[in-house]
Each structure stands twice: as C-alpha cells, then as structure tokens.
Design a protein around this motif. Structure first.
Motif, PDB file in Angstrom:
ATOM      1  N   ALA A  34       0.868  -1.184   0.000  1.00  0.00           N
ATOM      2  CA  ALA A  34       0.000   0.000   0.000  1.00  0.00           C
ATOM      3  C   ALA A  34       0.901   1.228   0.000  1.00  0.00           C
ATOM      4  CB  ALA A  34      -0.893  -0.001   1.233  1.00  0.00           C
ATOM      5  N   VAL A  35       0.634   2.185  -0.890  1.00  0.00           N
ATOM      6  CA  VAL A  35       1.460   3.386  -0.973  1.00  0.00           C
ATOM      7  C   VAL A  35       0.556   4.615  -0.918  1.00  0.00           C
ATOM      8  CG1 VAL A  35       3.264   2.220  -2.302  1.00  0.00           C
ATOM      9  CG2 VAL A  35       1.399   3.378  -3.502  1.00  0.00           C
ATOM     10  N   GLY A  36       1.178   5.794  -0.832  1.00  0.00           N
ATOM     11  CA  GLY A  36       0.409   7.039  -0.790  1.00  0.00           C
ATOM     12  C   GLY A  36      -0.499   7.102   0.422  1.00  0.00           C
ATOM     13  N   GLY A  37      -1.712   7.598   0.211  1.00  0.00           N
ATOM     14  CA  GLY A  37      -2.664   7.710   1.318  1.00  0.00           C
ATOM     15  C   GLY A  37      -3.024   6.369   1.908  1.00  0.00           C
ATOM     16  N   TYR A  38      -3.146   5.359   1.060  1.00  0.00           N
ATOM     17  CA  TYR A  38      -3.436   4.011   1.561  1.00  0.00           C
ATOM     18  C   TYR A  38      -2.257   3.497   2.387  1.00  0.00           C
ATOM     19  CZ  TYR A  38      -5.215  -0.829   1.387  1.00  0.00           C
ATOM     20  OH  TYR A  38      -5.693  -2.072   1.722  1.00  0.00           O
ATOM     21  N   GLY A  39      -1.046   3.867   1.975  1.00  0.00           N
ATOM     22  CA  GLY A  39       0.129   3.482   2.749  1.00  0.00           C
ATOM     23  C   GLY A  39       0.177   4.140   4.109  1.00  0.00           C
TER      24      GLY A  39
END
Length: 873
Positions: A34-39
C-alpha cells in the motif's frame, strides 16, 4: 477490513495462477504494498486504492499473471485501484524524475507477499534519500508551488479544495515529506520526538488535520463520490451534518467555513514553518545581512538566512509590548518574513495586547507609521493578521476574519479580499506598468496615504454585522478612528471612503455619464479633490481584489471617465479647452489606426453621428474598427468583430442597421447559442447604424467563447438582425435542452426580494432609467429587452453587469416619440418586468446525489491497465 480483503484477493490470485501453472509454490517473488494515502492508512470513502506490485526481476513472467488476476478481482468488487508494477530498481530510478512517486513511497505498508522485497525497497530508498537530500527538497517545493498555482495559493478561497488548496491536507503531507527528506522522519510523532515541533504545535496541527479529514469524509459520503472541492452548494449541507446552527449574523455554513479556514491556516503555517526549519542548512546570510546582524544592541533582532531572527529572551515582548510593532517595522523595512521562532514567541505574547493597547497613543503612532510606507503596507498588515495581532488591535476586523461570502462574485473570504486590496495598492505603487501610470500618478498626489490604507482595511468590516454592511461599516470605522486618536478631519475622510466605497463603481458601470446631474451629485458628496483621488484608488484596489477576471479594461475606462469628469467639475478646469485639444488628439490617433487610411473628415463625421460619451469610453483603435465596420454595413448590411481579452471573456462588436427590438434579438441569439452577456455597451449613430459591444463568456464553461464557434454565432446573429429567426423559440429550446442542470442555489437566509424593477425620470433629462435587479440566469438580458420591445420602448443606452450571482442591468429608454415615459407607463414597465422575471425559480434545489461510478469506471481502469506495458505505472 480493507487490508484483509486485499490480502485475501492477493492470496486467491496467487493460488489461481499457481493452479494454472504460471507460478511455482516456492517463496513468492513479489510483494503487494500500500502506498500514498493508503500506505499512511488514510483513505477517504471514495478514494483510490494505491497499490505497488513489487517483484523480483527474475520472476517477471510468473508474477504478471498474479497482478492481472488480482486487479480483475478488485475491479469486479467495485473498487477504484491505482496501481504500478515495478522492481526495487525501477522504484528508485523512476522516482528521480517523478516527485509524486517519490513522495508516495515515503509511507509504504506490506499487505501481502515477500517481506524481504519490502525491506530491500525501504533500504534502497533511504540510501537514495541520504544521497539526494537537496534535490528531493527542491522537488517537493516545486510540486507544492505547482499545486498551489493550480488549486489556489490562498487559504481563504470561497470554494477551497480540501486536499490541494493552500492549507489543505496536502500541505500537512508536504511538511512531513520535507522533514523526511532532510531528517528521515516520517510522522508527526517522530518530528515531535526530535523537537522539530513543540508539544503545543503538534496538538494544534493534529486537531486541524483531524477536522479537515472529517470534513473530507463527510463530503465523500454526502456526494456519494470522490469530491474534494467544498462548493457553495455543499457547504450548507455539511454545516447541517456537523450541527452548525445559524445565528444572529452568521449562517451555519459560514460558521463551518470559519472553522475550516482557521484549521487550514494552522496547516499552512505549519508547512511554512517546517520548510523554514529544514532550509536552515541551505541558506547563507549575505554580507549585508551579516553586517546588519552585528549592528545595534538595543533590541535583539537580526536578519539571517533571509528572515528576521530574534536572539533575546522568551519574556522580552512581555516586558515591552510595543516591541512587537518594532519587529514588524524591521521586517517591513527589510522586506523579509519572520523566523519561525520569532513568530511563535510573538503569538504567545499577544495576551499583552488588550484594551489598554488599543487606546494607547504610542501604539496608534507606531501602527500609523507602518501604514505610512507606500508599497509596503500589505506586508505588515498580512503579517499582523497571520499573528492574530490585527484583530487584537482592531477587533472590528476580527469579525470579518475567515468570513465566507455566499455568492458567485467574491472569490475569497472578506479578510483575504481586504488584504489583497491593500496589496493591490502596494503593487500599483511599485509597478512600472504604463497602463497604470495615470493611477500611479494619482497615488503620488495623495496628501496622506495612511488614510487610504486604513479605509481599505475597514471598508468591509460592516459585513461582520450582517445585512446593510455599508452603513454599519461607516459607524464601525468612525469608532475605530476615534479609538486610534485620528484628527477629526482625517477621521471624516476615512468614514467617507467606507461609506462611499461602492459608489464610484456603481455609477461608472450603471449610469450614463453624459448626464450632468450624475457627475454633479457625485462631486457634491465628496467635498474635496483628495477624497476623490482616494476613492478612485480604493475602487481600483477593491475591484482587483474580488477575484480573477473581475477587473477589466472596460471597467477601467468607465471608472477613469467618471474620475476625469468629476475632477474637472471640482477643480473648475477649462473643460472646453481641454476637451477640444483632447478630441483633436484622439481624432488623429483614430485616423492613424485606419488601414487603408481615410480622410480626417470621415473620422469627424463618424464621431459627430454618435453621442459625446462614445468618444470618452472608446479607444482610438476600437473607433477605427467601428468606422471600418460601418462601411461593411453599408455594403453588406451586417458586420461582426471578435476580440479575445483573456481566457475568461471575449468581446464581440456587432454593427447593423438599427431597428425596434434589435438588442433583444441579438441578446436572445447569444443566449440560444449558450453565451452569457457579462456587459454590453450600445451606441446608435444618427444615420441609424447601431454599434453594439458585448463582453461574453461560454455559459457551460464560464470561459471565453471558443474560436471555432465564432462563425456559427455570427451567422445566427446576421439572421436575427434581419428578422429571419424565431429568437424566442430558440431561447426556449436552448434553456430546455442545454442550460446547466445545476445552478448555485440561493441560500434561503440570504434571499432578497428579487426580482426588482425600478423606473427613474430624475437621473436623465431626456430618457427614463430602468434598473433591473434579478437572480442571474441564461438569457436574462434577452427577457428584459424583449419586455421593453413589447411595450414599444426604444433602448437608448444599456449597461449590463453581473455581480454576486445577480444581474444589475440598467436601460435608458424612451417612448416611440423619443420622450421620457409617463408616470403611468413607468408603473406598467415595472409590473411587466417583475411579472416576467418572477416566473424564474430563483431557489434551485440541492444537486441530486450521485451514486458511485462503479463498474463503468472499473472497465476504464481495466483497459488502461491492459494498455500499460509491464514495469510502467
């Protein structure tokens, strides 16, 4: 819950690929991250799932089917997925040229698969961060600047993007990314643990971030789709959800947005402070600044690294409250911002600024000294506002802080609009723009610029008290002037400017300045030439600060014409001599602009056939174009010219033989082609040739009419002028089929008694003035003009203007014999206009909630994925 679903989908995809013989049963050669906001474990209800499929280069052919199966399952489940398929090396090298990817990789979480690959990625990214700190910082700053340029660099926008606008959630992320690039920290807790932020600061930032996140979640649920812009339509609904109730002066939505702006400013200032802190190692003081830092020991200030620094003890300002204004004077003189430590200390010291300071003669003198600097008042007033000092000294200004204006006219909150007006005046003083030279000259003539700056600061304070802001504002301004110990004559000027701050714009844009009474009445209310000069500059600054596209060269010409005529009346200048010299110069310029050249006598004939006001408001180049168009009319019966002024408006000039109802048919034809009239100027020569000018924009996009549509519109206008079109039927068809389905709804608590139509036989000696105030709608100018045509009235002059979501249209009319209307006829006109326009439903229902795009969007995502080669994201 979502992590579990994605993990199970991944396991199932791997098993499916294994059963098909694509993947062996050994340790998986991939990791799902998971990257970005999901990360960050921050996901709004309708946001995309940002996934990185990390694979080992040796296992590419085996891992690609796993990704295909996984994405298919997620799309079929109705999830919007953003994905990329990379090796560790791909991530590091691609991130060098892609700042969005680099920041997205700051926070990654392993959802499923090979933990060793995830660790390898983190180690590689950290190694690269240490090697490229400065380039990473520069990339983050460039991305932030580009984002602010696109979505708004001001916190106090009327309809902010809660994620991308200055002060939005992305500013908080930017601060974390800057801290990560410099120090390796990834969370606010890490920054607090290393004393990069204080405990109090961290608490305020978390509260602000939480507030914006709750607003964003509610906006997604409310609209049932991904939405980031807090539109005027949405704000009342959000306010109701969050329990904001209307009060005596503020709507619930205004209370909600006031809290939003307060929290958003915290995030914006936090981002600015973090940037200043991480930049300390990059900046070096110039020799001049180093010299200034060693001068003087009376007060512990210095200028280092491009900022005003404070080297004293924490309680310095507690002992010397006046030193706060001294610090502002130093920053103003050097044109440098405050260091973050100085800002924090000043903010904590504001408790010493109370009622006693507001009436202190020393404080008043220090404050006026700051306003006395032409070209630098905006800096100091904005600094005072950001610190909270301005509202401490002038509580009346505090009531308009973060106050949103629910209309389509003002682009900013009242306080932001006011500060931008002051900064516009500063820019005028420092600018070398030749088109503003005449205004700059007036600015230099002012006896005391402090009074103008103070009047600008106070001109809208009445809006914090509810309806009738001008009268309320004048009373508040009188109170402020008295408290600041202004002399009686100076206070009188400030109050006059506040009381008259919309008068000049209204007269210039809504009245025929050829009427001598308009000028004489206006001059009588000003009392002095200095007041006229200040009111001109206040009006210029006020209009420029409303929003993009509000100030136009057409408005500038009208305003200057009103100023010039009033000045001549007040000073007793020889108007006939000046006018004669000026007319000769203009005639020569018109003749020179014509190609091929025409005799000067032809220019004189053209001007003689038109009213005097034509020459005052028409540029020589435009007059030359009009002469050429009249020749075309004589030969072909019709002429049309387009001029594009900006991305938001285009000017159309139509020349044709005049007839009864011509303007109504032209306006209706434009409406039937989806074109809005922003303003109109009508002139008819004595030989019967009408020259009508329109400022236009496309109704659907609110942008300038596109070039490729010119020919179609011209053809329709030619047919309408010839009486070959059923204009009424065309307008009705367009309104039914193509008018925007959703218009900004009128807030019930702010509804006025519209429409209104008022006839006036006093303003003009030869015609009747008809002023119409109504909710703006497509084709409104046509409807008004059509009513006047049905009543057999002739339109002599028209001023069409749209402000604050309303149309404020003025028509000078006569009866069929060219005379003013009788009293009975004026009442008939008022009734006919009111009845016609009252049929429009002014209150538009809330937009219908939209369902999640669902499978249609997923099918598009699927096709995008299939068209993307392996290793690209």
């Amino acid at each position: 819950m979502l992590d579990i679903a994605v993990e199970h989908a991944f396991d199932h995809a791997a098993q499916l690929s294994q059963s098909n013989g694509n993947v062996d049963g050994t340790q998986p050669g991939c990791a799902l991250l998971a990257v970005g906001g999901y990360g960050r474990a921050e996901l709004a209800p309708y946001s995309d799932l940002d996934l990185l499929f990390l694979y080992s280069a040796q296992r590419l052919s085996q891992m690609k089917p796993v990704l295909d199966n996984l994405l298919r399952m997620l799309w079929d489940a109705g999830l919007a997925v953003g994905h990329s398929f990379r090796t560790v090396g791909d991530c590091v090298t691609t991130a060098l040229d892609d700042p969005h990817l680099r920041t997205a990789l700051v926070n990654t979480r392993l959802l499923a698969g090979n933990k060793g690959l995830h660790n390898s990625l983190q180690e590689a990214l950290e190694k690269d961060r240490r090697r490229r700190v400065n380039s990473f910082l520069s990339a983050i700053r460039r991305e932030r600047d580009a984002r602010h340029a696109r979505f708004g660099a001001a916190v106090c926008l009327q309809e902010p993007n809660i994620k991308e606008t200055a002060g939005g959630l992305r500013d908080f992320h930017t601060a974390l990314w800057l801290a990560h690039a410099r120090y390796g920290y990834k969370t606010l807790a890490e920054m607090r643990g290393h004393d990069l932020v204080s405990e109090n600061e961290a608490r305020k930032i978390l509260n602000a971030y939480d507030f914006l996140w709750r607003i964003r979640h509610s906006a997604h649920f409310l609209m049932r789709r991904k939405t980031e812009r807090l539109s005027l339509d949405m704000q009342p609904m959000l306010a109701e959800q969050f329990g904001y109730k209307p009060g005596a002066h503020l709507l619930g939505s205004e209370k909600l947005m006031r809290d939003y702006y307060r929290h958003a400013r915290e995030l914006y200032l936090f981002s600015e402070a973090v940037e200043a802190r991480v930049a300390d190692d990059e900046l070096r003081a110039s020799s001049w600044r180093r010299k200034r830092a060693t001068e003087g020991k009376s007060e512990p200030f210095s200028i280092r690294r491009g900022r005003l620094q404070f080297d004293g003890e924490q309680d310095f300002f507690d002992k010397k409250p006046l030193a706060i204004l001294n610090a502002l004077a130093l920053g103003q003189a050097a044109r440098v911002p405050f260091d973050y430590r100085l800002r924090e200390i000043l903010a904590q010291s504001l408790r010493n600024i109370g009622p006693a300071s507001r009436t202190s003669i020393e404080v008043s003198n220090a404050f006026f000294a700051l306003l006395r600097r032409r070209g630098r008042a905006g800096y100091v007033l904005r600094s005072m506002h950001d610190l909270g000092l301005l509202a401490r000294l002038i509580p009346e200004f505090g009531r308009i802080t973060f106050l949103v204006q629910h209309d389509q006219y003002h682009h900013f909150t009242v306080d932001e609009h006011t500060l931008r007006a002051v900064e516009t005046l500063d820019d005028l003083h420092t600018s070398e723009n030749k088109q503003r030279a005449h205004l700059r000259s007036v600015f230099e003539q002012l006896e005391n610029p402090t009074l103008l700056y103070l009047a600008l600061l106070l001109h809208d304070v009445g809006k914090g008290e509810g309806r009738g802001h001008i009268a309320r504002g004048a009373k508040l301004a009188e109170r402020v002037c008295r408290r600041l110990r202004l002399k009686e004559d100076e206070a009188k000027k400030v109050v006059l400017l506040v009381k008259q701050h919309v008068t000049m714009a209204h007269l210039a844009q809504r009245r025929d300045l050829n009427e001598t009474r308009v000028i004489s009445d206006f001059a009588a209310g000003l009392e002095s030439l200095d007041a006229l000069n200040m009111l001109l500059l206040l009006t210029y600054a006020d209009l420029n600060a409303v929003g993009p596209g509000v100030w136009t060269e057409w408005k500038a010409t009208l305003l200057w014409d009103l100023y010039r005529r009033t000045r001549k009346l007040m000073t007793g200048e020889d108007a006939d001599f000046d006018d004669g010299v000026e007319r000769t110069r203009i005639k020569e310029e018109i003749a020179a602009a014509l190609n091929p050249a025409v005799p000067l006598s032809e220019v004189e004939r053209h001007l003689a056939l038109l009213p005097d006001r034509y020459l005052r408001i028409t540029s020589p180049a435009a007059a030359a174009m009009h002469i050429q168009m009249t020749e075309t009319v004589k030969a072909e019966g019709f002429a049309c010219r387009w001029t594009r002024h900006s991305n938001t408006s285009a000017e159309l000039t139509v020349a044709v033989q005049d007839r009864h109802g011509l303007f109504a048919d032209l306006a209706g034809t434009l409406a039937a082609n989806g074109v809005e009239i922003l303003s109109a100027e009508l002139n008819t020569r004595e030989d019967g040739i009408a020259i009508d000018g329109f400022m236009l924009r496309q109704a659907s996009t609110r942008q300038a009419v596109e070039d490729h549509r010119y020919q179609v519109i011209e053809r329709a206008l030619r047919q309408a002028a010839a009486g070959e079109l059923d204009v009424a039927a065309l307008v009705e068809r367009w309104s039914t089929r193509n008018a925007p389905r959703k218009r900004s709804r009128v807030i019930p608590a702010r509804r006025r008694n519209l429409p209104q139509a008022i006839c006036d036989n006093e303003t003009s000696v030869s015609s009747t003035l008809v002023e119409v105030h109504a909710i703006d709608e497509p084709g409104l100018a046509y409807k008004i003009a059509n009513v006047l045509a049905r009543l057999a009235l002739e339109i002599v002059c028209a001023r069409i203007a749209t402000e604050k979501s309303d149309a404020l249209d003025v028509f000078y009319v006569t009866d069929g014999d060219g005379l003013q209307l009788s009293y009975e006829m004026t009442k008939s006109v008022e009734r006919a206009l009111t009845d016609e326009l009252a049929r429009v439903d002014a209150v538009i229902a809330s937009p219908k909630l939209q369902m999640m795009p669902g499978r249609g969007l997923n099918e598009k995502s699927r096709s995008d994925h299939q068209a993307t080669p392996a290793g690209c994201g």
